[in-house]
Design an enzyme around this catalytic site. Structure first.
Site, PDB file in Angstrom:
ATOM      1  N   ASN A 155       0.829 -14.128 -17.836  1.00 56.46           N
ATOM      2  CA  ASN A 155       1.900 -14.974 -18.525  1.00 56.46           C
ATOM      3  C   ASN A 155       3.006 -14.598 -18.565  1.00 56.46           C
ATOM      4  O   ASN A 155       3.947 -15.326 -18.631  1.00 56.46           O
ATOM      5  CB  ASN A 155       1.342 -15.789 -19.510  1.00 56.46           C
ATOM      6  CG  ASN A 155       0.654 -15.047 -20.872  1.00 56.46           C
ATOM      7  OD1 ASN A 155       0.773 -13.638 -20.670  1.00 56.46           O
ATOM      8  ND2 ASN A 155       0.730 -15.383 -21.967  1.00 56.46           N
ATOM      9  N   GLU A 252      -4.830  -7.352 -27.604  1.00 57.45           N
ATOM     10  CA  GLU A 252      -3.913  -8.723 -27.929  1.00 57.45           C
ATOM     11  C   GLU A 252      -4.826  -9.700 -27.068  1.00 57.45           C
ATOM     12  O   GLU A 252      -4.293  -9.561 -25.781  1.00 57.45           O
ATOM     13  CB  GLU A 252      -2.458  -8.516 -27.324  1.00 57.45           C
ATOM     14  CG  GLU A 252      -1.629  -7.449 -28.137  1.00 57.45           C
ATOM     15  CD  GLU A 252      -1.099  -7.992 -29.367  1.00 57.45           C
ATOM     16  OE1 GLU A 252      -1.419  -9.292 -29.782  1.00 57.45           O
ATOM     17  OE2 GLU A 252      -0.324  -7.360 -30.418  1.00 57.45           O
ATOM     18  N   CYS A 286      -0.751 -17.200 -25.146  1.00 49.89           N
ATOM     19  CA  CYS A 286      -1.837 -16.777 -26.115  1.00 49.89           C
ATOM     20  C   CYS A 286      -1.675 -17.398 -27.669  1.00 49.89           C
ATOM     21  O   CYS A 286      -2.765 -17.977 -28.116  1.00 49.89           O
ATOM     22  CB  CYS A 286      -1.763 -15.200 -26.330  1.00 49.89           C
ATOM     23  SG  CYS A 286      -0.389 -14.710 -26.745  1.00 49.89           S
ATOM     24  N   GLU A 460       1.720  -5.175 -31.930  1.00 53.16           N
ATOM     25  CA  GLU A 460       2.872  -4.976 -31.030  1.00 53.16           C
ATOM     26  C   GLU A 460       4.052  -5.262 -31.850  1.00 53.16           C
ATOM     27  O   GLU A 460       3.902  -6.086 -32.879  1.00 53.16           O
ATOM     28  CB  GLU A 460       2.737  -5.615 -29.805  1.00 53.16           C
ATOM     29  CG  GLU A 460       1.730  -5.333 -29.062  1.00 53.16           C
ATOM     30  CD  GLU A 460       1.619  -5.731 -27.567  1.00 53.16           C
ATOM     31  OE1 GLU A 460       1.975  -6.684 -27.255  1.00 53.16           O
ATOM     32  OE2 GLU A 460       1.214  -4.784 -26.724  1.00 53.16           O
TER      33      GLU A 460
HETATM   34  P1  NAD Z   1      -7.790 -11.337 -18.379  1.00 52.47           P
HETATM   35  O1  NAD Z   1      -8.628 -10.980 -19.243  1.00 52.47           O
HETATM   36  O2  NAD Z   1      -8.530 -12.083 -17.154  1.00 52.47           O
HETATM   37  O3  NAD Z   1      -6.987 -10.151 -17.556  1.00 52.47           O
HETATM   38  C1  NAD Z   1      -6.174  -9.172 -18.156  1.00 52.47           C
HETATM   39  C2  NAD Z   1      -5.792  -7.979 -17.419  1.00 52.47           C
HETATM   40  O4  NAD Z   1      -6.988  -7.273 -17.621  1.00 52.47           O
HETATM   41  C3  NAD Z   1      -5.869  -8.073 -16.086  1.00 52.47           C
HETATM   42  O5  NAD Z   1      -4.745  -6.982 -15.601  1.00 52.47           O
HETATM   43  C4  NAD Z   1      -7.116  -7.827 -15.420  1.00 52.47           C
HETATM   44  O6  NAD Z   1      -6.837  -7.184 -13.982  1.00 52.47           O
HETATM   45  C5  NAD Z   1      -7.619  -6.818 -16.268  1.00 52.47           C
HETATM   46  N1  NAD Z   1      -9.139  -6.591 -16.720  1.00 52.47           N
HETATM   47  C6  NAD Z   1      -9.935  -7.319 -16.169  1.00 52.47           C
HETATM   48  N2  NAD Z   1     -11.276  -6.845 -16.214  1.00 52.47           N
HETATM   49  C7  NAD Z   1     -10.893  -5.737 -16.608  1.00 52.47           C
HETATM   50  C8  NAD Z   1     -11.910  -4.553 -17.144  1.00 52.47           C
HETATM   51  N3  NAD Z   1     -13.114  -4.571 -16.952  1.00 52.47           N
HETATM   52  N4  NAD Z   1     -11.199  -3.488 -17.097  1.00 52.47           N
HETATM   53  C9  NAD Z   1     -10.090  -3.216 -17.454  1.00 52.47           C
HETATM   54  N5  NAD Z   1      -9.270  -4.431 -17.251  1.00 52.47           N
HETATM   55  C10 NAD Z   1      -9.674  -5.293 -16.762  1.00 52.47           C
HETATM   56  O7  NAD Z   1      -6.647 -12.263 -18.688  1.00 52.47           O
HETATM   57  P2  NAD Z   1      -5.595 -13.187 -18.020  1.00 52.47           P
HETATM   58  O8  NAD Z   1      -6.229 -14.183 -17.412  1.00 52.47           O
HETATM   59  O9  NAD Z   1      -4.545 -12.226 -17.057  1.00 52.47           O
HETATM   60  O10 NAD Z   1      -4.593 -13.712 -19.272  1.00 52.47           O
HETATM   61  C11 NAD Z   1      -4.757 -14.721 -20.056  1.00 52.47           C
HETATM   62  C12 NAD Z   1      -5.550 -14.304 -21.203  1.00 52.47           C
HETATM   63  O11 NAD Z   1      -4.721 -13.553 -21.847  1.00 52.47           O
HETATM   64  C13 NAD Z   1      -5.636 -15.535 -22.304  1.00 52.47           C
HETATM   65  O12 NAD Z   1      -6.767 -15.323 -22.792  1.00 52.47           O
HETATM   66  C14 NAD Z   1      -4.499 -15.238 -23.172  1.00 52.47           C
HETATM   67  O13 NAD Z   1      -4.844 -15.744 -24.622  1.00 52.47           O
HETATM   68  C15 NAD Z   1      -4.463 -13.723 -23.342  1.00 52.47           C
HETATM   69  N6  NAD Z   1      -3.089 -13.397 -23.768  1.00 52.47           N
HETATM   70  C16 NAD Z   1      -2.921 -12.514 -24.979  1.00 52.47           C
HETATM   71  C17 NAD Z   1      -1.895 -12.461 -25.427  1.00 52.47           C
HETATM   72  C18 NAD Z   1      -1.671 -11.788 -26.796  1.00 52.47           C
HETATM   73  O14 NAD Z   1      -0.614 -11.190 -27.119  1.00 52.47           O
HETATM   74  N7  NAD Z   1      -2.527 -11.779 -27.724  1.00 52.47           N
HETATM   75  C19 NAD Z   1      -0.720 -12.518 -24.635  1.00 52.47           C
HETATM   76  C20 NAD Z   1      -0.790 -13.125 -23.727  1.00 52.47           C
HETATM   77  C21 NAD Z   1      -1.939 -13.390 -22.885  1.00 52.47           C
END
Ligand code: NAD
Length: 480
Positions: A155, A252, A286, A460
């Protein structure tokens, strides 16, 4: 065909230059507004990962030996370069994510530059403590962790990469960053900018890939720390893998954050906060306040104003600066969000905003407000990550706080009231890592950001981030 504005020289950036290995699984990035392929890339192979780790190790040793002020200067130069390229970086981010250029011009690379500048300034101020012990004394040294791994969500790609890289590098670490496979492009630009600013080759490497690439790195013995921005299920896996090697972690993760609007709130600012705290970035934030609790006395006025404002949202071409709402990041994500919209209706929530006209394409969805949402509905419990607002009503302060806290998440919360004593009293009781009073979703780099409960741990931004990218060494000095 790919888009020449987007296709990088190579998939990865390792040891100061673009690196390709076509043996890796091929994948592509698409412009969500039209579905067109804008770049083709390959996931990292074992050879790419080895090369990233090897170059990061040697760069880290050199970097940690520099005077901290010199490290800071590199980060501040990178911030300056990012600002001069803000337009091109913003266009790249808009093409990769579909977010409107009106947002990416002010919130993405711009926020990354702020972060590099801030931690560049802090680098020279990181000191230990002197501890008098009578004749003897002790002191502490704040030391880097080593090679850190950053894993990004889709995002806020360049913002997430910068928010992780800046504090890590300021503390003397190296970083390997794996962007989301959905938005792989802008982290490569950051890597090039850091080299131009004077960072040693290998200090910030970008390797592409899906979850497996992240998993392979998170479990690698040469990684000292893992910082993930992603969903709760991914967080559990990554934290588990890191725990196997007792590595440091920052998580996060997702949220289902509450906004509490009391009867005495300034109606206009509460409506604006709910609107943008749900629909900015087409709801893909998020910390969005996706459960809006409105006290009964102003419920109707709030809903009426919200419906008027929602009807006026400008949806359309993300590259047009007048556009406020773009598509979701992909057609697959649109399906997930659309399922939540259907489910909310099936479970008895009332849709109070009619669907808005949408451009052609598979990733578009209309922002929607549901009223009459109850705590047990799926819409009040699960993260949707799209422009779907749930409005719930409440009678008393105690009830609002209890219901706001009745979630596994604890990322953020907002309170709208003119009663300052109540604002602080309520905030003190809310289980959320980041809270706003009469404001929402503002995340200046000076303020720590992060979650409680299932939304994660570690922080962060702000000075607090330093704690999560460094370790203390205590030194006892015997004077006898
Ligand atoms: P996701 O969890 O599907 O993927 C995040 C990242 O993790 C990607 O780069 C993915 O390739 C990697 N990944 C997936 N499986 C993995 C594994 N087993 N080991 C290591 N890496 C792995 O999330 P998304 O769909 O890309 O993003 C949306 C989510 O992120 C939402 O839940 C949102 O709330 C959260 N988010 C949180 C914050 C925050 O600061 N708290 C900010 C932005 C987004």
């Amino acid at each position: 065909m790919t888009d020449p504005r987007c296709q990088p020289a190579a998939s990865h950036f390792v040891d100061g230059r673009p690196l390709e290995d076509t043996a890796g699984t091929a994948f592509e990035s698409r412009y969500p507004a039209t579905g067109e392929v804008i770049a083709r890339l390959h996931a990292a192979t074992a050879a790419v990962i080895d090369s990233a780790l090897g170059s990061a190790r040697s760069a880290q040793a050199e970097w940690a030996g520099l005077p901290p002020a010199q490290r800071g200067r590199v980060l501040r130069r990178a911030a300056d370069i990012m600002r001069t390229r803000n337009r091109a970086l913003s266009e790249l981010e808009t093409l990769d994510t579909g977010k409107p250029i009106s947002e990416t011009l002010v919130a993405d690379a711009a926020s990354g530059a702020d972060c590099l500048e801030y931690f560049g300034g802090l680098a020279a101020t990181l000191t230990g403590e002197h501890i008098p012990l009578g004749r003897d004394w002790a002191y502490t040294r704040r030391e880097p962790l080593g090679v850190c791994l950053g894993i990004g969500a889709w995002n806020y790609p360049i913002q997430i990469a910068s928010w992780k890289a800046a504090p890590a590098l300021a503390c003397g670490n190296a970083m390997i960053f794996k962007p989301s496979e959905v938005t792989p492009l802008s982290a490569l630009s950051l890597a090039g900018i850091l080299i131009e600013a004077g960072a040693p080759p290998g200090l910030f490497n970008v390797v592409q890939g899906m979850g497996e690439t992240g998993a392979a790195l998170a479990a690698h013995p040469d990684i000292a720390k893992v910082s993930l921005t992603g969903s709760v299920p991914t967080g559990r896996k990554v934290a588990g893998a890191a725990a196997g090697g007792l590595r440091h972690v920052t998580m996060e993760l997702g949220g289902k954050s509450p906004i509490l609007v009391f009867d005495d709130a300034d109606l206009e600012s509460a409506v604006e906060a709910a609107l943008w705290g749900n629909f900015y970035s087409t709801g893909q934030i998020c910390s969005n306040g996706t459960r809006v609790f409105v006290q009964r006395g102003i419920r109707q006025a709030f809903l009426d104003r919200l419906a008027q404002r929602t009807a006026r949202l400008r949806i359309g071409d993300p590259l047009d600066e007048a556009t406020e709402i773009g598509p979701l990041v992909s057609a697959a994500h649109r399906e997930k969000v659309a399922r939540h919209v259907r489910l909310a209706g099936d479970e008895g929530a009332t849709r109070v905003t009619p669907p808005l006209a949408l451009p052609d394409g598979d990733a578009w969805i209309s922002p929607v407000v549901f009223a009459g949402v109850t705590d047990t509905m799926t819409l009040a419990r699960e993260e949707v990550f799209g422009p779907v607002m749930a409005v719930l009503d409440f009678a008393t302060e105690d009830e609002a706080v209890a219901r706001a806290n009745a979630t596994e998440f604890g990322l953020a919360a907002g309170v709208f009231t003119r009663d300052l004593a109540r604002a602080h009293r309520v905030v003190a009781r809310l289980q959320a890592g980041t809270c706003w009073i009469n404001a929402y979703n503002l995340t200046p780099v000076e303020m720590p950001f992060g979650g409680m409960k299932q939304s994660g741990f570690g922080r962060e931004n702000g000075r607090a981030a330093i704690e999560h990218y460094s370790q203390l060494k205590s030194v006892y000095v015997g004077m006898g």
